[in-house]
Design an enzyme around this catalytic site. Structure first.
Site, PDB file in Angstrom:
ATOM      1  N   HIS A 139       7.155 -30.781  -6.253  1.00 16.01           N
ATOM      2  CA  HIS A 139       6.063 -30.721  -7.229  1.00 16.01           C
ATOM      3  C   HIS A 139       4.839 -30.163  -6.520  1.00 16.01           C
ATOM      4  CE1 HIS A 139       2.294 -32.851  -8.497  1.00 16.01           C
ATOM      5  NE2 HIS A 139       2.613 -32.273  -9.641  1.00 16.01           N
ATOM      6  N   ASN A 166      -0.701 -28.586 -23.604  1.00 16.17           N
ATOM      7  CA  ASN A 166       0.559 -28.216 -24.228  1.00 16.17           C
ATOM      8  C   ASN A 166       1.629 -29.244 -23.859  1.00 16.17           C
ATOM      9  OD1 ASN A 166       3.313 -26.465 -23.726  1.00 16.17           O
ATOM     10  ND2 ASN A 166       2.230 -25.864 -25.580  1.00 16.17           N
TER      11      ASN A 166
END
Length: 296
Positions: free
Chosen positions: A128, A281
């Site tokens: 990540h 989003n």
């Protein structure tokens, strides 16, 4: 619907636009490198066709802005997302109370890149990374990168992947201030810890937030260095591991470890909470979820 906030000075908007442009360039380079790794994956272990990113633009429902979600389902990477976003908007009263400089004026601008990679192979670690610029009446950078090996044998700080990843993050920090790496490494270890499990999510990396030395150019250069370090080190780790065979037991262990990833992101991850509350989003925010997972 919140209206865009035109109250921040032009120099702040210009800084945001510079950060946005750089994050978008980094997104393109990371996607290209992950596609190269898809091409290089040995067909005897990964028999399907190499995957390619699907780029999906989106527009904010509040304020002004949006971004581009990069989504890949491949043969080497079971799921990868590399996303950029930018906004000119206003915080809700709840969020403004938590943000430096937003107590009197909730206007803000932001730009960011965020990625997650979930490989097919249990031998290849999940990774990540995100970096961002945010400005209210005050400005700062935040972000970091962390590595999550799936197998217990790889989760030691002395394992090859851990040493390589930590060395890369240290090399990104040290030219700016030798105290930053130990500080941000410790912050990462503290942040990516599952208190209900009493265990870390992975082997760590660095994590920083509200990073503001008072010198925008230095702080922007540091954030770029973190992105470049990621782009250099993670493909090395993937190339080192992707040809190693794995067993059904390895795959079962991987799916359980992915469950820890889900638990952290839904219970504790600040970026997930911020994105959902700030009108981001949903598809890109929740793309960090692994495609397959198991709880024993």
């Amino acid at each position: 619907m919140s209206e865009p906030a035109p109250t921040l000075p032009p120099e702040i908007l210009a800084r945001r636009d510079r950060a946005k442009a750089w994050f978008e360039d980094l997104q393109a380079r990371i996607c290209a490198e992950l596609e190269r790794l898809e091409d290089e994956a040995p067909p005897e272990l990964y028999p399907d066709a190499p995957g390619r990113f699907e780029m999906r633009p989106w527009t904010r429902e509040t304020g002004v802005g949006g971004g581009t979600g990069g989504h890949l389902k491949g043969r080497l990477f079971e799921k990868a997302g590399v996303h950029t976003s930018a906004a000119t908007a206003r915080f809700s009263p709840e969020m403004a109370a938590q943000m430096p400089g937003a107590d009197k004026d909730p206007s803000y601008v932001s730009a960011s890149i965020s990625l997650i990679v979930h490989p097919v192979s249990p031998r290849v670690p999940t990774v990540h990374m995100n970096t961002r610029f945010l400005s209210t009446a005050e400005s700062w950078f935040g972000g970091g990168a962390d590595l999550t090996p799936m197998l217990d044998e790889q989760r030691s700080q002395d394992a090859d992947d851990a040493k390589l990843f930590h060395a890369a993050m240290k090399a990104a920090c040290d030219p700016f201030d030798p105290e930053w790496h130990p500080r941000y490494k410790a912050w990462c270890d503290e942040y990516f810890f599952l208190p209900h499990r009493g265990e870390p999510r992975g082997i760590g990396g660095i994590f920083y937030d509200r990073h503001n030395t008072g010198d925008f150019e230095t702080d922007f250069a540091f954030t770029r260095a973190v992105g470049e370090a990621f782009l250099d080190v993670y493909p090395k780790i993937v190339r080192h591991r992707m040809s190693e065979p794995w067993t059904d037991a390895d795959r079962a262990e991987q799916l359980v470890r992915r469950g820890r990833y889900v638990e952290f992101n839904l219970l504790y991850d600040r970026g997930t909470m911020f994105g959902l509350k700030a009108g981001g989003n949903i598809e890109t925010i929740l793309s960090s979820m692994p495609p397959l997972v198991a709880w024993p």
